[in-house]
Design a protein around this motif. Structure first.
Motif, PDB file in Angstrom:
ATOM      1  N   GLY A  75       0.873  -1.036  -0.121  1.00 21.41           N
ATOM      2  CA  GLY A  75       0.029   0.120  -0.009  1.00 21.41           C
ATOM      3  C   GLY A  75       0.807   1.185   0.046  1.00 21.41           C
ATOM      4  O   GLY A  75       1.425   1.659   0.982  1.00 21.41           O
ATOM      5  N   SER A  86       2.874   4.790  -0.447  1.00 22.18           N
ATOM      6  CA  SER A  86       2.553   6.424   0.054  1.00 22.18           C
ATOM      7  C   SER A  86       2.212   7.066  -1.335  1.00 22.18           C
ATOM      8  O   SER A  86       2.574   6.535  -2.359  1.00 22.18           O
ATOM      9  N   PRO A  87       1.668   8.241  -1.061  1.00 15.71           N
ATOM     10  CA  PRO A  87       1.071   9.027  -2.226  1.00 15.71           C
ATOM     11  C   PRO A  87       2.282   9.332  -3.071  1.00 15.71           C
ATOM     12  O   PRO A  87       3.368   9.637  -2.535  1.00 15.71           O
ATOM     13  N   PRO A 136       4.790  11.770  -4.926  1.00 13.92           N
ATOM     14  CA  PRO A 136       4.942  13.449  -5.030  1.00 13.92           C
ATOM     15  C   PRO A 136       5.144  13.871  -6.423  1.00 13.92           C
ATOM     16  O   PRO A 136       5.131  12.834  -7.252  1.00 13.92           O
ATOM     17  N   PRO A 137       5.103  14.873  -6.529  1.00  9.41           N
ATOM     18  CA  PRO A 137       4.942  15.589  -8.064  1.00  9.41           C
ATOM     19  C   PRO A 137       6.206  14.686  -8.791  1.00  9.41           C
ATOM     20  O   PRO A 137       7.526  14.729  -8.057  1.00  9.41           O
ATOM     21  N   LYS A 166       7.044  11.845  -9.653  1.00 13.19           N
ATOM     22  CA  LYS A 166       7.479  10.663  -9.375  1.00 13.19           C
ATOM     23  C   LYS A 166       6.146   9.693  -9.748  1.00 13.19           C
ATOM     24  O   LYS A 166       5.109  10.071  -9.514  1.00 13.19           O
ATOM     25  N   SER A 197       6.910   5.886  -1.712  1.00 10.56           N
ATOM     26  CA  SER A 197       7.682   4.650  -1.253  1.00 10.56           C
ATOM     27  C   SER A 197       6.566   3.403  -1.266  1.00 10.56           C
ATOM     28  O   SER A 197       5.453   3.496  -0.865  1.00 10.56           O
ATOM     29  N   ALA A 198       7.109   2.354  -1.482  1.00 15.14           N
ATOM     30  CA  ALA A 198       6.508   1.168  -1.864  1.00 15.14           C
ATOM     31  C   ALA A 198       7.234  -0.261  -1.402  1.00 15.14           C
ATOM     32  O   ALA A 198       7.549  -0.735  -2.196  1.00 15.14           O
ATOM     33  N   ALA A 210      11.470   0.863   1.602  1.00 14.65           N
ATOM     34  CA  ALA A 210      10.349   1.317   0.659  1.00 14.65           C
ATOM     35  C   ALA A 210      10.800   2.433  -0.423  1.00 14.65           C
ATOM     36  O   ALA A 210      10.334   2.252  -1.354  1.00 14.65           O
ATOM     37  N   ALA A 211      11.704   3.169   0.031  1.00 11.60           N
ATOM     38  CA  ALA A 211      12.091   4.433  -0.770  1.00 11.60           C
ATOM     39  C   ALA A 211      13.251   3.630  -1.905  1.00 11.60           C
ATOM     40  O   ALA A 211      13.097   3.898  -3.015  1.00 11.60           O
ATOM     41  N   LEU A 212      13.941   2.704  -1.588  1.00 11.83           N
ATOM     42  CA  LEU A 212      14.831   1.891  -2.281  1.00 11.83           C
ATOM     43  C   LEU A 212      14.147   1.082  -3.233  1.00 11.83           C
ATOM     44  O   LEU A 212      14.363   1.174  -4.675  1.00 11.83           O
ATOM     45  N   LYS A 228      12.481   2.994  -6.477  1.00 14.55           N
ATOM     46  CA  LYS A 228      13.295   3.282  -7.498  1.00 14.55           C
ATOM     47  C   LYS A 228      13.273   2.392  -8.812  1.00 14.55           C
ATOM     48  O   LYS A 228      13.504   2.707  -9.739  1.00 14.55           O
TER      49      LYS A 228
END
Ligand code: SF4
Lengths: 280, 183
Positions: B63, B65-66, B68-69, B71, B75-76, B128-130, B133
Motif C-alpha cells: 500500500g 505512500s502517495p 510526490p510530483p 514520481k 515509497s512502496a 520502501a524508498a529503495l 526506485k
C-alpha cells in the motif's frame, strides 16, 4: 505566562511528521552499520545494505523511508508557564498531523472505526500524551508507528512470583514468536510495572531512547545487555531470513507497581524506528 | 548470485527458483492488499473477470505512500503477507505464479504453492524508498476508491526480492533461522 501561537505548534508538528518519516536517526544508522559488520549471513548482510541505502535515499530525496508512515503518536511536555494563543493544544497537534501527512505525501493509514474501517483521509486523529512539567517551554516528540511491528506487541500480567526470569522469558519469547513480521532488525521496548495501561505506554515510550544509550540503573542496564544477547541468538536475523542481527537494542522502562501485580509489556518496533523532537 | 527474471512467470522460470535465491524482477506486476484481495476473490466467486490476467502474474502486497510530483509512485515496501493468506490459494488456482510480501505464510498457502507451482518472494520491509526506485510506472487499474489499497499495474525494472518459498516446499524462514540459532 509565556504564549506560544497555535500556528507555531501546528507548523512544528507538521514538520516533525515529515522529518521523522524522511530521516532515520543517526543512532539507528550507526547501529545498522555495526550490524553489517557482525552479521554472518550473506542474505542478512545484503538486507542491511539495502536498508542503509534506503535510508540514504529517503534522507536525500525527502521521501518516506517506509510506505507505512504510521499512526502519529505525539508525546508532549508542556511547561506550566505556557499557554497556547489562538486555540487548543490538542487541535494544534491534530491539525499539524493532518498538514504534515498531506503536504509531505505521507500515507494516510487511519480508519475512523476499527470495525467499519473507513479511512479518515488525513491520518488524524493522532495519539497524544500530555505531561505538565515546570517551566515555560513546550517539548513535542512525534513518533510515527507502523502497523506491522505494532501487531507483534503484547501486554502480559505476570505474577510477582514470576520475577526477573519470567519477565526476561516473556520478552525473548515475544520476539521469537514475531519472526519476520516486525521487519527485523527490531528495537524492543520492554516495560515492567505500573498498571495495565501504563505498562503498555511505557513500552512504547522506551523506544524514544537513543540506540547505544545505557540504562541509568545498572540492574536494568545489565538486563538489557543480557536480553539483547539472548535475542540475537534466536537466529531470526534481518527480515527473519536467518542471521545474527535480530535486534538493534532492547530498552527497558520500569515503574513502581502494586503489591499484587507485575504487569509486563513488549512493544516491538522495526528498524524504521522514527521519532523527532522539537522544543519551542 | 543474483538471478534476473522477467514477467509473466513461466513454468520454467518458477522451476528454476530456489529458497534463498536473490532475484531482480523486470516486467509488469500487480499490487493488492487486504481489501483488494477480498474484491478479487469476490469477483472470481461471482464468475466475473479479474482486472488483470492472473496467468503467470505476480502480486505485490503493498500500500504505497502517495506519489510526490514528478514520481510514478511514493515509497512502496512490502506489507505483512499473512493477512492475504485466506485469499491466496484461490488466486494460485487461477494461475497466479508469484507473490511478493514479507513474513511467514500459513500452511494452506505453502501447500497451494507446491500444488500450483508458485513462488513466494520477500522484499525488504522498510526499504520502501529503495524499492520505489525500481518502479518506473504505476497505474491504478481497479478499485480506485480503495486509495492506497487500489490495484495498480506496476512496470518494474530490477525489482529486488529474495525467494522464501519455492515450489519444492523449501522455506528460507525455517532454514535460515535454524542455521543461525545459537540457543
Ligand atoms: S514494520 Fe516498520 S519497516 Fe516494516 S512495514 Fe511496518 S513501518 Fe515499515
Amino acid at each position: 505566562m509565556r504564549e506560544i501561537a497555535f500556528d507555531t505548534v501546528k507548523d512544528a508538528v507538521a514538520k516533525l511528521c515529515m522529518d521523522a518519516n524522511y530521516d532515520i536517526g543517526d543512532d539507528i544508522i550507526a547501529a545498522l552499520k555495526h550490524g553489517l559488520e557482525i552479521e554472518e549471513s550473506e542474505t542478512g548482510k545484503d538486507i542491511l545494505k539495502q536498508i542503509l541505502k534506503n535510508n540514504e535515499i529517503a534522507h536525500d530525496e525527502r521521501v518516506p523511508s517506509c510506505q507505512d508512515t504510521g499512526f502519529a503518536v505525539v508525546w508532549v511536555e508542556i511547561g506550566s508557564g505556557v499557554t497556547i494563543a489562538g486555540g487548543e493544544l490538542n487541535d494544534a497537534i491534530s491539525q499539524g498531523v493532518a498538514k504534515g501527512y498531506t503536504d509531505g505525501y505521507l500515507r494516510k493509514s487511519i480508519v475512523e472505526d476499527p470495525l467499519r474501517r473507513k479511512n479518515t483521509g488525513d491520518n488524524t486523529p493522532p495519539i497524544i500524551y500530555i505531561d505538565i512539567v515546570p517551566g515555560d517551554q513546550l517539548k513535542i516528540t512525534v513518533q510515527p508507528k507502523g502497523g506491522g511491528a505494532e501487531n507483534m506487541s503484547e501486554v502480559k500480567m505476570l505474577t510477582p512470583a514470576a520475577g526477573a526470569e519470567g519477565f526476561k522469558d516473556f520478552v525473548v519469547d515475544r520476539v521469537r514468536r514475531s519472526k519476520a513480521n516486525p521487519c527485523p532488525p527490531v528495537i524492543v521496548g520492554a516495560a515492567i510495572g505500573g498498571t495495565f495501561e501504563k505498562c503498555a505506554m511505557n513500552a512504547k515510550k522506551a523506544q524514544l531512547r537513543k540506540v547505544g544509550s545505557v540504562h541509568p540503573d545498572p540492574f536494568y542496564a545489565d538486563m538489557e545487555k543480557e536480553l539483547l544477547e539472548r535475542i540475537n541468538k534466536l537466529g531470526i536475523g534481518p527480515q527473519g531470513l536467518g542471521g545474527r542481527v535480530t535486534a538493534l537494542a532492547v530498552f527497558i522502562e520500569a515503574f513502581p507497581c502494586h503489591i499484587a501485580t507485575m504487569p509486563t509489556a513488549v512493544n516491538m518496533c522495526c528498524h524504521a524506528s522514527r521519532h523527532k523532537t522539537v522544543v519551542l | 548470485m543474483v538471478k534476473k527474471i522477467t514477467t509473466p512467470l513461466t513454468e520454467e522460470t518458477v522451476a528454476g527458483l530456489h529458497a534463498g535465491d536473490s532475484v531482480l524482477i523486470t516486467g509488469t506486476i500487480y499490487t493488492g492488499r487486504d481489501l483488494a484481495h477480498k474484491e478479487l476473490v469476490d469477483a472470481i466467486e461471482a464468475g466475473k473477470d479479474l482486472p488483470f490476467d492472473p496467468h503467470g502474474a505476480i502480486i505485490y502486497y503493498v500500500g504505497p505512500s502517495p506519489a510526490p510530483p514528478g514520481k510514478p509512485i511514493g515509497s512502496a515496501g512490502p506489507t505483512t503477507s499473512y493477512r492475504m493468506d485466506s485469499f491466496a490459494p484461490l488466486l494460485m488456482e487461477k494461475g497466479l505464479k508469484g507473490m511478493i510480501g514479507k513474513g511467514n505464510r500459513t500452511q494452506p498457502v505453502l501447500d497451494a504453492m507446491k500444488k500450483y507451482r508458485a513462488v513466494y518472494f520477500a522484499a525488504v520491509g522498510g526499504a520502501a524508498a529503495l524499492i520505489a526506485k525500481s518502479i518506473k510506472d504505476a497505474r491504478v487499474i481497479a478499485y480506485e476508491d480503495l486509495g492506497p489499497e487500489a490495484v495498480r499495474e506496476l512496470k518494474v525494472e530490477d525489482f529486488p526480492a529474495i525467494v522464501v518459498n519455492d515450489m519444492y516446499g523449501e522455506d528460507l524462514y525455517e532454514k535460515g533461522m535454524a542455521e543461525y540459532r545459537r540457543e
